[in-house]
Enzyme design. Sequence first.
Site, PDB file in Angstrom:
ATOM      1  N   GLU A 164     -12.768   0.602   3.745  1.00  0.00           N
ATOM      2  CA  GLU A 164     -12.869   0.564   5.107  1.00  0.00           C
ATOM      3  C   GLU A 164     -11.872   1.476   5.917  1.00  0.00           C
ATOM      4  OE1 GLU A 164     -13.106  -3.022   7.372  1.00  0.00           O
ATOM      5  OE2 GLU A 164     -14.501  -4.091   6.040  1.00  0.00           O
TER       6      GLU A 164
ATOM      7  N   CYS B  47      -6.672   4.228  10.524  1.00  0.00           N
ATOM      8  CA  CYS B  47      -5.864   3.651   9.537  1.00  0.00           C
ATOM      9  C   CYS B  47      -6.798   3.626   8.231  1.00  0.00           C
ATOM     10  CB  CYS B  47      -6.008   1.977   9.927  1.00  0.00           C
ATOM     11  SG  CYS B  47      -5.246   0.882   8.805  1.00  0.00           S
TER      12      CYS B  47
ATOM     13  N   CYS C 246      -6.633  -4.702  -4.042  1.00  0.00           N
ATOM     14  CA  CYS C 246      -5.279  -4.772  -3.763  1.00  0.00           C
ATOM     15  C   CYS C 246      -4.695  -5.721  -4.976  1.00  0.00           C
ATOM     16  CB  CYS C 246      -4.767  -5.176  -2.644  1.00  0.00           C
ATOM     17  SG  CYS C 246      -3.010  -5.024  -2.191  1.00  0.00           S
TER      18      CYS C 246
ATOM     19  N   CYS D 266      -1.186 -11.285  -2.086  1.00  0.00           N
ATOM     20  CA  CYS D 266      -0.772 -12.160  -0.973  1.00  0.00           C
ATOM     21  C   CYS D 266      -1.671 -13.023  -0.685  1.00  0.00           C
ATOM     22  CB  CYS D 266      -0.212 -11.151   0.328  1.00  0.00           C
ATOM     23  SG  CYS D 266       0.816  -9.940  -0.205  1.00  0.00           S
TER      24      CYS D 266
ATOM     25  N   CYS E 192      -4.215 -12.822   2.624  1.00  0.00           N
ATOM     26  CA  CYS E 192      -4.744 -11.590   2.867  1.00  0.00           C
ATOM     27  C   CYS E 192      -5.867 -11.500   2.140  1.00  0.00           C
ATOM     28  CB  CYS E 192      -3.839 -10.490   2.493  1.00  0.00           C
ATOM     29  SG  CYS E 192      -4.630  -8.584   2.567  1.00  0.00           S
TER      30      CYS E 192
ATOM     31  N   CYS F 282      -8.598  -8.872   7.865  1.00  0.00           N
ATOM     32  CA  CYS F 282      -8.572  -8.404   6.579  1.00  0.00           C
ATOM     33  C   CYS F 282      -9.726  -8.753   5.689  1.00  0.00           C
ATOM     34  CB  CYS F 282      -7.433  -8.257   6.024  1.00  0.00           C
ATOM     35  SG  CYS F 282      -7.248  -7.679   4.439  1.00  0.00           S
TER      36      CYS F 282
END
Length: 392
Positions: free
Chosen positions: A106, A119, A126, A130, A133, A357
């Site tokens: 995105e 952004c 990822c 974390c 997230c 997110c």
Amino acid sequence: MTALPLVFDAPRRTKPPRHLADLTRQDARAAVAELGHPAFRADQLARHFYAGVTDPARMTDVPAAARADLAEALLPGLLTPVRHLEADGGRTRKTLWRLHDGALVESVLMRYPDRATVCISSQAGCGMACPFCATGQSGLTRNLSAAEIIGQAVAAAAAMTGGEIAGGPGRLSNVVFMGMGEPLANYARVRKTLDALVTPAPYGLGLSQRSVTVSTVGLVPAIRKLTEEGLQATLAVSLHAPDDELRDTLVPINTRWKVAEVLAAADDYARRTGRRYSIEYALIRNVNDQPFRADLLGRLLAQRLAHVNLIPLNPTPGSKWDASPLPAQREFVARLRAAGVPTTVRDTRGSDIDGACGQLAATDRVDGVPTVATAVPGVEEGVPLGAESDRT
């Protein structure tokens, strides 16, 4: 929730097709010559690409007989829009992109009275794990190519020029690497993207280095490498906790590079550039929003060239993590400012279009490929509580 391992090396997947934006100008001209065309056609193709022109028929300075051949060889479609969602009266637009292998990423384009910021994502998924997230919990699918990253910014610039965002035609002014992925874990391609963003036409968008922000959870060797590059981009560090005990849990990379090491690397970057860095801090209810942690963060940063950007967590469905209540946010801000630390609070845009997110892309999985969403940054000093800025 089961803890995921840190992943630094992206899984091997089919590479995207060769694209002009992945090549140096010299290599692009050589590639055009190999196709039997004059080398200067590469400059023409670059000018069209960075202007957001995707239809070969609109490349009227290129002979009609050569357009399709050159576009197929050097301007393959790498980003296919799946859908756009708008919020804030059309001033915010989230775009879900499908890549050549089905992965989804995105980007978010945000228009303000005096600027427009996009952004962008640098990885599909990822590997930083974390736990609060959704992107981090999706795992790492692969690194994006430079052309895939650049293409998100080019599309945003074209949307502004074409008047697709409420407010009429305008100009893209800022780019932030705060979307999906850890930018410094895809260093070479992000570095090439930085060059493309600030290089004048025809081989770039011609933005100011100071209008570009690179975010990281704290890959110290990569921060130091970026420092050596001598760039003027803004550095943003996703800290989320001032103490190693908590940060080891919230940001697992902290088990390799502790808070003191991360801040020392950021300090070196600030000394080299003469520019303050941003500390991104997601405020999570009853986890990292206690007054004593605000005081500890204030003591850590009081003598540093740093600014704190507090981000009330936008929770994802089914998550145990929730945003700090407004009174806790206000006290956290007050304590940081009392310590002399410039502090702002991000006012999240697009909450009505799956702003947290991972929310938007999570509804569009393709063949089990993990998907992503982006965060909306703010790094300007002097913005009152509840206001938002991304100016660098």
